[in-house]
Motif scaffolding. Structure first.
Motif, PDB file in Angstrom:
ATOM      1  N   SER A  67      46.506  40.836  22.980  1.00 50.49           N
ATOM      2  CA  SER A  67      46.832  39.777  23.933  1.00 50.49           C
ATOM      3  C   SER A  67      47.736  38.753  23.267  1.00 50.49           C
ATOM      4  O   SER A  67      47.628  38.507  22.056  1.00 50.49           O
ATOM      5  CB  SER A  67      45.565  39.078  24.439  1.00 50.49           C
ATOM      6  OG  SER A  67      45.891  37.990  25.288  1.00 50.49           O
ATOM      7  N   HIS A  68      48.629  38.158  24.080  1.00 48.04           N
ATOM      8  CA  HIS A  68      49.507  37.082  23.620  1.00 48.04           C
ATOM      9  C   HIS A  68      49.376  35.855  24.510  1.00 48.04           C
ATOM     10  O   HIS A  68      50.189  34.928  24.401  1.00 48.04           O
ATOM     11  CB  HIS A  68      50.973  37.540  23.638  1.00 48.04           C
ATOM     12  CG  HIS A  68      51.369  38.359  22.454  1.00 48.04           C
ATOM     13  ND1 HIS A  68      51.225  37.919  21.159  1.00 48.04           N
ATOM     14  CD2 HIS A  68      51.925  39.596  22.367  1.00 48.04           C
ATOM     15  CE1 HIS A  68      51.674  38.848  20.325  1.00 48.04           C
ATOM     16  NE2 HIS A  68      52.097  39.873  21.027  1.00 48.04           N
ATOM     17  N   LEU A  69      48.393  35.815  25.389  1.00 44.44           N
ATOM     18  CA  LEU A  69      48.287  34.726  26.356  1.00 44.44           C
ATOM     19  C   LEU A  69      48.175  33.364  25.677  1.00 44.44           C
ATOM     20  O   LEU A  69      47.502  33.217  24.658  1.00 44.44           O
ATOM     21  CB  LEU A  69      47.069  34.930  27.253  1.00 44.44           C
ATOM     22  CG  LEU A  69      47.303  35.598  28.607  1.00 44.44           C
ATOM     23  CD1 LEU A  69      45.999  35.639  29.387  1.00 44.44           C
ATOM     24  CD2 LEU A  69      48.378  34.891  29.414  1.00 44.44           C
ATOM     25  N   ASP A  70      48.814  32.375  26.279  1.00 45.55           N
ATOM     26  CA  ASP A  70      48.710  30.977  25.862  1.00 45.55           C
ATOM     27  C   ASP A  70      49.192  30.741  24.438  1.00 45.55           C
ATOM     28  O   ASP A  70      48.796  29.780  23.782  1.00 45.55           O
ATOM     29  CB  ASP A  70      47.275  30.470  26.010  1.00 45.55           C
ATOM     30  CG  ASP A  70      46.776  30.579  27.436  1.00 45.55           C
ATOM     31  OD1 ASP A  70      47.509  30.141  28.341  1.00 45.55           O
ATOM     32  OD2 ASP A  70      45.670  31.112  27.646  1.00 45.55           O
ATOM     33  N   ALA A  85      49.395  48.332  27.200  1.00 45.31           N
ATOM     34  CA  ALA A  85      50.755  47.896  27.519  1.00 45.31           C
ATOM     35  C   ALA A  85      50.859  47.254  28.895  1.00 45.31           C
ATOM     36  O   ALA A  85      51.555  46.247  29.082  1.00 45.31           O
ATOM     37  CB  ALA A  85      51.718  49.081  27.416  1.00 45.31           C
ATOM     38  N   ALA A  86      50.166  47.816  29.859  1.00 40.63           N
ATOM     39  CA  ALA A  86      50.223  47.275  31.224  1.00 40.63           C
ATOM     40  C   ALA A  86      49.605  45.879  31.273  1.00 40.63           C
ATOM     41  O   ALA A  86      50.134  44.973  31.926  1.00 40.63           O
ATOM     42  CB  ALA A  86      49.500  48.209  32.183  1.00 40.63           C
ATOM     43  N   GLU A  91      50.184  39.942  31.514  1.00 44.02           N
ATOM     44  CA  GLU A  91      49.948  38.624  30.920  1.00 44.02           C
ATOM     45  C   GLU A  91      51.255  37.864  30.730  1.00 44.02           C
ATOM     46  O   GLU A  91      51.362  36.677  31.064  1.00 44.02           O
ATOM     47  CB  GLU A  91      49.253  38.775  29.566  1.00 44.02           C
ATOM     48  CG  GLU A  91      47.807  39.181  29.634  1.00 44.02           C
ATOM     49  CD  GLU A  91      47.155  39.243  28.268  1.00 44.02           C
ATOM     50  OE1 GLU A  91      45.934  39.449  28.199  1.00 44.02           O
ATOM     51  OE2 GLU A  91      47.867  39.075  27.252  1.00 44.02           O
ATOM     52  N   THR A  92      52.250  38.565  30.185  1.00 44.88           N
ATOM     53  CA  THR A  92      53.550  37.929  29.942  1.00 44.88           C
ATOM     54  C   THR A  92      54.178  37.450  31.248  1.00 44.88           C
ATOM     55  O   THR A  92      54.693  36.327  31.336  1.00 44.88           O
ATOM     56  CB  THR A  92      54.500  38.916  29.246  1.00 44.88           C
ATOM     57  OG1 THR A  92      53.956  39.278  27.970  1.00 44.88           O
ATOM     58  CG2 THR A  92      55.875  38.289  29.038  1.00 44.88           C
ATOM     59  N   ALA A  93      54.115  38.290  32.271  1.00 45.99           N
ATOM     60  CA  ALA A  93      54.693  37.927  33.563  1.00 45.99           C
ATOM     61  C   ALA A  93      53.977  36.726  34.167  1.00 45.99           C
ATOM     62  O   ALA A  93      54.611  35.808  34.713  1.00 45.99           O
ATOM     63  CB  ALA A  93      54.627  39.125  34.514  1.00 45.99           C
ATOM     64  N   ALA A  94      52.647  36.703  34.074  1.00 48.37           N
ATOM     65  CA  ALA A  94      51.872  35.593  34.643  1.00 48.37           C
ATOM     66  C   ALA A  94      52.171  34.290  33.911  1.00 48.37           C
ATOM     67  O   ALA A  94      52.313  33.231  34.528  1.00 48.37           O
ATOM     68  CB  ALA A  94      50.381  35.909  34.572  1.00 48.37           C
ATOM     69  N   GLN A  95      52.266  34.357  32.581  1.00 51.84           N
ATOM     70  CA  GLN A  95      52.553  33.161  31.793  1.00 51.84           C
ATOM     71  C   GLN A  95      53.947  32.618  32.107  1.00 51.84           C
ATOM     72  O   GLN A  95      54.141  31.416  32.297  1.00 51.84           O
ATOM     73  CB  GLN A  95      52.454  33.486  30.306  1.00 51.84           C
ATOM     74  CG  GLN A  95      52.604  32.280  29.387  1.00 51.84           C
ATOM     75  CD  GLN A  95      51.336  31.460  29.296  1.00 51.84           C
ATOM     76  OE1 GLN A  95      50.333  31.928  28.790  1.00 51.84           O
ATOM     77  NE2 GLN A  95      51.382  30.236  29.792  1.00 51.84           N
ATOM     78  N   GLN A  96      54.934  33.527  32.180  1.00 55.53           N
ATOM     79  CA  GLN A  96      56.306  33.109  32.465  1.00 55.53           C
ATOM     80  C   GLN A  96      56.419  32.485  33.851  1.00 55.53           C
ATOM     81  O   GLN A  96      57.128  31.488  34.035  1.00 55.53           O
ATOM     82  CB  GLN A  96      57.253  34.304  32.344  1.00 55.53           C
ATOM     83  CG  GLN A  96      57.466  34.771  30.913  1.00 55.53           C
ATOM     84  CD  GLN A  96      58.384  35.973  30.821  1.00 55.53           C
ATOM     85  OE1 GLN A  96      58.634  36.670  31.807  1.00 55.53           O
ATOM     86  NE2 GLN A  96      58.891  36.245  29.630  1.00 55.53           N
ATOM     87  N   LYS A  97      55.716  33.047  34.807  1.00 57.48           N
ATOM     88  CA  LYS A  97      55.781  32.521  36.168  1.00 57.48           C
ATOM     89  C   LYS A  97      55.238  31.103  36.225  1.00 57.48           C
ATOM     90  O   LYS A  97      55.830  30.209  36.860  1.00 57.48           O
ATOM     91  CB  LYS A  97      55.001  33.429  37.117  1.00 57.48           C
ATOM     92  CG  LYS A  97      55.138  33.033  38.596  1.00 57.48           C
ATOM     93  CD  LYS A  97      54.464  34.057  39.490  1.00 57.48           C
ATOM     94  CE  LYS A  97      54.660  33.705  40.964  1.00 57.48           C
ATOM     95  NZ  LYS A  97      54.019  34.723  41.849  1.00 57.48           N
ATOM     96  N   VAL A  98      54.106  30.859  35.548  1.00 51.14           N
ATOM     97  CA  VAL A  98      53.537  29.516  35.513  1.00 51.14           C
ATOM     98  C   VAL A  98      54.492  28.536  34.851  1.00 51.14           C
ATOM     99  O   VAL A  98      54.728  27.431  35.350  1.00 51.14           O
ATOM    100  CB  VAL A  98      52.175  29.528  34.768  1.00 51.14           C
ATOM    101  CG1 VAL A  98      51.757  28.116  34.389  1.00 51.14           C
ATOM    102  CG2 VAL A  98      51.106  30.147  35.649  1.00 51.14           C
ATOM    103  N   ALA A 148      44.771  32.299  35.418  1.00 52.70           N
ATOM    104  CA  ALA A 148      43.356  32.148  35.068  1.00 52.70           C
ATOM    105  C   ALA A 148      42.635  33.498  35.145  1.00 52.70           C
ATOM    106  O   ALA A 148      41.752  33.786  34.332  1.00 52.70           O
ATOM    107  CB  ALA A 148      42.694  31.141  35.992  1.00 52.70           C
ATOM    108  N   ALA A 149      43.018  34.329  36.100  1.00 48.46           N
ATOM    109  CA  ALA A 149      42.412  35.657  36.224  1.00 48.46           C
ATOM    110  C   ALA A 149      42.768  36.512  35.020  1.00 48.46           C
ATOM    111  O   ALA A 149      41.936  37.291  34.519  1.00 48.46           O
ATOM    112  CB  ALA A 149      42.884  36.326  37.514  1.00 48.46           C
ATOM    113  N   ARG A 150      44.007  36.367  34.549  1.00 46.87           N
ATOM    114  CA  ARG A 150      44.423  37.104  33.352  1.00 46.87           C
ATOM    115  C   ARG A 150      43.645  36.627  32.138  1.00 46.87           C
ATOM    116  O   ARG A 150      43.264  37.408  31.256  1.00 46.87           O
ATOM    117  CB  ARG A 150      45.927  36.930  33.111  1.00 46.87           C
ATOM    118  CG  ARG A 150      46.796  37.536  34.210  1.00 46.87           C
ATOM    119  CD  ARG A 150      46.604  39.041  34.308  1.00 46.87           C
ATOM    120  NE  ARG A 150      47.316  39.598  35.453  1.00 46.87           N
ATOM    121  CZ  ARG A 150      47.211  40.866  35.839  1.00 46.87           C
ATOM    122  NH1 ARG A 150      46.428  41.693  35.161  1.00 46.87           N
ATOM    123  NH2 ARG A 150      47.863  41.304  36.888  1.00 46.87           N
TER     124      ARG A 150
END
Length: 247
Positions: A67-70, A85-86, A91-98, A148-150
């Motif tokens: 994981s790379h979140l936050d 990988a998925a 995670e990357t997409a969710a972080q970038q969107k926020v 948050a779900a991620r």
């Protein structure tokens, strides 16, 4: 609305009940029982503040992040879960969107504040800018819910096998594998009565969500965290610096 949203998405510390759940299994960790105690000095050569590269060099952790979140880099114990990988891509997409929506919402809010005037046209323009800012804030809030779900998914995965989480200042959290024990013999499956007997005199405190925290005097800011279960057991434990951010 924006300030409320920021309060919602900023905290990134792992929820104790989710992070060190009672469902942790020895098979998930890939480690074998060790005579070395889990404690303030770390575990299996992984110590507080240790650089990620040095930790991987011990051979006790997988080198590929799960994981790379936050801004945190989570690694599993050797033999533990391999990177998905998925999940990493999601995670990357969710972080970038926020991050992107936050920036747009902040910019729109500043423009809306500067939209003034008394004529009908100016008032209409100001109202349009306010509406745009409000919509972006709402979109950002929804993106925060998705993020948050991620985080919850990440935390459950981390809970199942323990692992090590690194920030800009090195190791900031070490999750014990299910077979680890402290020097006092406390670990997953110990009774909460034994936990209190071992540590109440040393300053064990009740935290949130069924968590118990023991300050580490020799490492200011660090603490041992124990998560209690509904049946009066220790569900898991961790060594953490209490930081809520990795970036």
């Amino acid at each position: 609305m924006r300030s409320a949203y920021k309060r919602f998405v900023t905290p990134i510390g792992r929820p104790a009940a989710a992070v060190f759940a009672a469902t942790a299994l020895v098979a998930c960790s890939g480690t074998t029982a060790s005579a070395e105690p889990f404690g303030p000095a770390g575990y299996l050569g992984i110590i507080p503040g240790m650089a990620q590269e040095a930790a991987v060099a011990t051979g006790k952790l997988n080198g590929a992040p799960v994981s790379h979140l936050d801004g945190c880099t989570d690694l599993s114990w050797q033999g533990g879960p391999a990177p998905d990988a998925a999940r990493l891509a999601a995670e990357t997409a969710a972080q970038q969107k926020v991050d992107e929506l936050n920036a747009k919402a902040d910019a729109a809010e500043q423009v809306a504040k500067q939209s003034t005037g008394t004529s009908a046209a100016e008032s209409a323009q100001a109202a349009a800018k306010d509406a745009e800012a409000a919509q972006l804030a709402a979109d950002a809030a929804q993106a925060g819910v998705d993020l948050a779900a991620r985080r919850e998914e990440r935390d459950k995965a981390f809970a199942a096998a323990g692992g090590a989480s690194f920030g800009k200042n090195g190791l900031h959290e070490l999750g014990a594998p299910a077979d680890a024990k402290t020097a006092e013999g406390i670990g997953a499956g110990s009774s909460l009565a034994d936990l209190h007997k071992a540590y109440d005199a040393r300053g064990l405190k009740t935290g949130t969500a069924g968590r118990f925290e023991l300050p580490v005097p020799e490492k200011p800011g660090w603490r041992l965290e124990f998560t209690g279960t509904a049946d009066g057991k220790v569900g898991g434990m961790a060594l953490a610096d209490g930081a809520t951010k990795c970036r």
